[in-house]
Design a protein around this motif. Structure first.
Motif, PDB file in Angstrom:
ATOM      1  N   ASP A   1       0.825  -1.193   0.000  1.00  0.00           N
ATOM      2  CA  ASP A   1       0.000   0.000   0.000  1.00  0.00           C
ATOM      3  C   ASP A   1       0.868   1.255   0.000  1.00  0.00           C
ATOM      4  OD1 ASP A   1      -2.321  -1.471   0.059  1.00  0.00           O
ATOM      5  OD2 ASP A   1      -2.415  -1.515   2.251  1.00  0.00           O
ATOM      6  N   MET A   2       0.482   2.222  -0.818  1.00  0.00           N
ATOM      7  CA  MET A   2       1.197   3.503  -0.820  1.00  0.00           C
ATOM      8  C   MET A   2       0.350   4.540  -0.098  1.00  0.00           C
ATOM      9  SD  MET A   2       3.099   5.449  -3.940  1.00  0.00           S
ATOM     10  CE  MET A   2       4.258   6.770  -3.621  1.00  0.00           C
ATOM     11  N   GLY A   3      -0.838   4.796  -0.623  1.00  0.00           N
ATOM     12  CA  GLY A   3      -1.764   5.654   0.088  1.00  0.00           C
ATOM     13  C   GLY A   3      -1.396   7.121   0.033  1.00  0.00           C
ATOM     14  N   GLY A   4      -2.338   7.936   0.530  1.00  0.00           N
ATOM     15  CA  GLY A   4      -2.156   9.376   0.509  1.00  0.00           C
ATOM     16  C   GLY A   4      -1.006   9.854   1.365  1.00  0.00           C
ATOM     17  N   VAL A   5      -0.730   9.157   2.479  1.00  0.00           N
ATOM     18  CA  VAL A   5       0.347   9.589   3.361  1.00  0.00           C
ATOM     19  C   VAL A   5       1.691   9.471   2.662  1.00  0.00           C
ATOM     20  CG1 VAL A   5       1.494   9.195   5.572  1.00  0.00           C
ATOM     21  CG2 VAL A   5      -0.977   8.945   5.406  1.00  0.00           C
ATOM     22  N   ARG A   6       1.899   8.401   1.926  1.00  0.00           N
ATOM     23  CA  ARG A   6       3.159   8.252   1.209  1.00  0.00           C
ATOM     24  C   ARG A   6       3.280   9.252   0.070  1.00  0.00           C
ATOM     25  NH1 ARG A   6       4.197   1.660   1.166  1.00  0.00           N
ATOM     26  NH2 ARG A   6       4.493   1.515   3.417  1.00  0.00           N
ATOM     27  N   VAL A   7       2.171   9.592  -0.550  1.00  0.00           N
ATOM     28  CA  VAL A   7       2.199  10.654  -1.558  1.00  0.00           C
ATOM     29  C   VAL A   7       2.627  11.962  -0.904  1.00  0.00           C
ATOM     30  CG1 VAL A   7       0.807  12.022  -3.144  1.00  0.00           C
ATOM     31  CG2 VAL A   7       0.466   9.547  -3.015  1.00  0.00           C
ATOM     32  N   LEU A   8       2.086  12.239   0.285  1.00  0.00           N
ATOM     33  CA  LEU A   8       2.476  13.437   1.026  1.00  0.00           C
ATOM     34  C   LEU A   8       3.973  13.411   1.344  1.00  0.00           C
ATOM     35  CD1 LEU A   8       1.858  16.026   2.627  1.00  0.00           C
ATOM     36  CD2 LEU A   8       1.264  14.567   4.579  1.00  0.00           C
ATOM     37  N   GLY A   9       4.468  12.268   1.808  1.00  0.00           N
ATOM     38  CA  GLY A   9       5.889  12.145   2.096  1.00  0.00           C
ATOM     39  C   GLY A   9       6.742  12.395   0.864  1.00  0.00           C
ATOM     40  N   SER A  10       6.297  11.902  -0.281  1.00  0.00           N
ATOM     41  CA  SER A  10       7.039  12.111  -1.527  1.00  0.00           C
ATOM     42  C   SER A  10       7.097  13.589  -1.886  1.00  0.00           C
ATOM     43  CB  SER A  10       6.374  11.326  -2.665  1.00  0.00           C
ATOM     44  OG  SER A  10       6.340   9.945  -2.376  1.00  0.00           O
ATOM     45  N   VAL A  11       5.973  14.295  -1.704  1.00  0.00           N
ATOM     46  CA  VAL A  11       5.933  15.742  -1.980  1.00  0.00           C
ATOM     47  C   VAL A  11       6.900  16.484  -1.055  1.00  0.00           C
ATOM     48  CG1 VAL A  11       4.493  17.802  -1.893  1.00  0.00           C
ATOM     49  CG2 VAL A  11       3.582  15.687  -2.876  1.00  0.00           C
ATOM     50  N   ILE A  12       6.954  16.068   0.202  1.00  0.00           N
ATOM     51  CA  ILE A  12       7.857  16.714   1.169  1.00  0.00           C
ATOM     52  C   ILE A  12       9.309  16.508   0.757  1.00  0.00           C
ATOM     53  CG2 ILE A  12       8.664  16.680   3.562  1.00  0.00           C
ATOM     54  CD1 ILE A  12       5.825  15.895   4.383  1.00  0.00           C
ATOM     55  N   VAL A  13       9.649  15.287   0.324  1.00  0.00           N
ATOM     56  CA  VAL A  13      11.022  15.007  -0.108  1.00  0.00           C
ATOM     57  C   VAL A  13      11.411  15.883  -1.289  1.00  0.00           C
ATOM     58  CG1 VAL A  13      12.532  13.282  -1.159  1.00  0.00           C
ATOM     59  CG2 VAL A  13      11.091  12.650   0.769  1.00  0.00           C
ATOM     60  N   PHE A  14      10.552  15.946  -2.304  1.00  0.00           N
ATOM     61  CA  PHE A  14      10.884  16.742  -3.484  1.00  0.00           C
ATOM     62  C   PHE A  14      10.910  18.237  -3.167  1.00  0.00           C
ATOM     63  CE2 PHE A  14       9.717  12.872  -5.881  1.00  0.00           C
ATOM     64  CZ  PHE A  14      10.827  12.808  -6.708  1.00  0.00           C
ATOM     65  N   THR A  15      10.101  18.669  -2.211  1.00  0.00           N
ATOM     66  CA  THR A  15      10.175  20.059  -1.765  1.00  0.00           C
ATOM     67  C   THR A  15      11.547  20.354  -1.167  1.00  0.00           C
ATOM     68  OG1 THR A  15       7.793  20.126  -1.309  1.00  0.00           O
ATOM     69  CG2 THR A  15       9.171  21.804  -0.239  1.00  0.00           C
ATOM     70  N   GLY A  16      12.048  19.407  -0.374  1.00  0.00           N
ATOM     71  CA  GLY A  16      13.374  19.566   0.203  1.00  0.00           C
ATOM     72  C   GLY A  16      14.459  19.666  -0.857  1.00  0.00           C
ATOM     73  N   VAL A  17      14.343  18.845  -1.896  1.00  0.00           N
ATOM     74  CA  VAL A  17      15.320  18.901  -2.989  1.00  0.00           C
ATOM     75  C   VAL A  17      15.282  20.264  -3.669  1.00  0.00           C
ATOM     76  CG1 VAL A  17      15.957  17.940  -5.234  1.00  0.00           C
ATOM     77  CG2 VAL A  17      15.257  16.425  -3.389  1.00  0.00           C
ATOM     78  N   MET A  18      14.096  20.799  -3.901  1.00  0.00           N
ATOM     79  CA  MET A  18      13.968  22.089  -4.554  1.00  0.00           C
ATOM     80  C   MET A  18      14.521  23.213  -3.668  1.00  0.00           C
ATOM     81  SD  MET A  18      12.902  21.450  -7.498  1.00  0.00           S
ATOM     82  CE  MET A  18      12.706  23.168  -7.978  1.00  0.00           C
ATOM     83  N   VAL A  19      14.295  23.112  -2.364  1.00  0.00           N
ATOM     84  CA  VAL A  19      14.823  24.126  -1.452  1.00  0.00           C
ATOM     85  C   VAL A  19      16.343  24.145  -1.498  1.00  0.00           C
ATOM     86  CG1 VAL A  19      15.056  24.763   0.988  1.00  0.00           C
ATOM     87  CG2 VAL A  19      12.815  24.144   0.068  1.00  0.00           C
ATOM     88  N   ILE A  20      16.946  22.956  -1.502  1.00  0.00           N
ATOM     89  CA  ILE A  20      18.409  22.873  -1.591  1.00  0.00           C
ATOM     90  C   ILE A  20      18.904  23.411  -2.927  1.00  0.00           C
ATOM     91  CG2 ILE A  20      20.336  21.248  -1.778  1.00  0.00           C
ATOM     92  CD1 ILE A  20      19.013  19.558   0.357  1.00  0.00           C
ATOM     93  N   ALA A  21      18.193  23.078  -4.004  1.00  0.00           N
ATOM     94  CA  ALA A  21      18.605  23.530  -5.328  1.00  0.00           C
ATOM     95  C   ALA A  21      18.598  25.051  -5.439  1.00  0.00           C
ATOM     96  CB  ALA A  21      17.679  22.932  -6.393  1.00  0.00           C
ATOM     97  N   VAL A  22      17.642  25.703  -4.797  1.00  0.00           N
ATOM     98  CA  VAL A  22      17.500  27.151  -4.915  1.00  0.00           C
ATOM     99  C   VAL A  22      18.290  27.894  -3.843  1.00  0.00           C
ATOM    100  CG1 VAL A  22      15.873  29.076  -4.878  1.00  0.00           C
ATOM    101  CG2 VAL A  22      15.238  26.923  -5.968  1.00  0.00           C
ATOM    102  N   PHE A  23      18.238  27.399  -2.607  1.00  0.00           N
ATOM    103  CA  PHE A  23      18.808  28.149  -1.476  1.00  0.00           C
ATOM    104  C   PHE A  23      20.049  27.496  -0.862  1.00  0.00           C
ATOM    105  CE2 PHE A  23      14.197  29.035  -1.486  1.00  0.00           C
ATOM    106  CZ  PHE A  23      14.244  30.405  -1.727  1.00  0.00           C
TER     107      PHE A  23
END
Length: 284
Positions: free
Chosen positions: A261-283
């Motif tokens: 099962d992946m579910g909505g929580v894992r989708v949320l976790g994936s969004v958080i991870v990619f947000t972190g990558v973008m923050v590092i890329a920019v800042f």
């Protein structure tokens, strides 16, 4: 954080996640892992005839790293034997960046920006969210403490060998260093696995899964060589964390092909991870 390094680390993460997915899919994980390590070593030995050996100043780093990589492979297979792939993988890979930041600050004196720390926190937190979903879905059952502790041990090993490899390639050529390390690793893993399971099991696995084992050997080698090259010109703290987007890919593969099962929580976790990558890329 250089954009080219982020691209390299993303492809490295994708290959690494697929390598671990293939390992989990095997009926005899230890033997499949053993073959993948052997083949990576054979491929590396062929290439090293063209690249030459790394400088002698790098040999100690490579030998220590190969020993730690061997311990990592054995612990990883132990953790995957009895536990959900999508739980063990995020714990093992998720805790490593936080430890790597600590080692890099103490030993390499890396100075991160505020944005960098925020991005790292997002990545680590997102990976823990992905892993926690298995506990949420356990219907009150206690988590397997042994599996969690094994996964955390894997995280410690990952952070240490990443520090060693990053330090080495910042002071010498990455390609011959990585190839030399891969050549050395089977000398540790193969005797242990052959004694435990016997050569007959090794040969049976080769006859049964030859094509898949070859793919695994190539993926493992190429994935880590790409990461090593990124380490040569990007901060190690950021690089180690960004490479852990493999957790998101691993969770997706577990959901799509292993029916986890992946579910909505894992989708949320994936969004958080990619947000972190973008923050590092920019800042970062």
């Amino acid at each position: 954080m250089p954009i080219f390094a982020i691209i390299l680390l993303f492809f490295s993460a994708s290959m690494h996640a697929l390598w671990n997915f293939l390992l989990k899919s095997s009926d005899e994980k230890y033997i499949a892992m053993g073959w993948q390590v052997i083949l990576s070593g054979i491929f590396s030995l062929g290439f090293i005839f063209f690249t030459g050996l790394p400088p002698r100043s790098m040999w100690g780093f490579a030998i220590i790293s190969s020993i730690l990589e061997s311990i990592y492979f054995i612990l990883l297979c132990t953790a995957y034997t009895d536990h959900d792939f999508s739980l063990v993988y995020p714990i093992a890979r998720g805790a490593a960046p936080a430890l790597l930041v600590l080692w890099s600050a103490i030993l390499l004196h890396e100075q991160l920006t505020v944005g960098g720390y925020i991005g790292l926190a997002f990545i680590t937190g997102g990976m823990m969210v992905i892993g926690a979903t298995t506990l949420i879905q356990s219907d009150g059952e206690k988590p397997h403490l042994r599996g969690i502790l094994t996964a955390l041990s894997v995280a410690v090993i990952i952070s240490i060998y990443t520090l060693i490899d990053g330090t080495a390639v910042k002071n010498g050529p990455a390609l011959p260093y990585g190839l030399f390390m891969f050549v050395m690793t089977p000398f540790v893993t193969t005797p242990y696995l052959a004694r435990k399971y016997g050569w007959s099991h090794f040969m049976a696995m080769w006859r049964k899964k030859r094509g898949y084992i070859l793919i695994g050997g190539v993926l493992g080698l190429v994935a880590y060589m790409m990461a090593l090259f990124a380490y040569t010109f990007a901060p190690l703290s950021y690089s180690g964390a960004i490479r852990e987007v493999s957790v998101v890919i691993g969770a997706f593969l577990g959901w799509r092909f292993l029916k986890e099962d992946m579910g909505g929580v894992r989708v949320l976790g994936s969004v958080i991870v990619f947000t972190g990558v973008m923050v590092i890329a920019v800042f970062g």
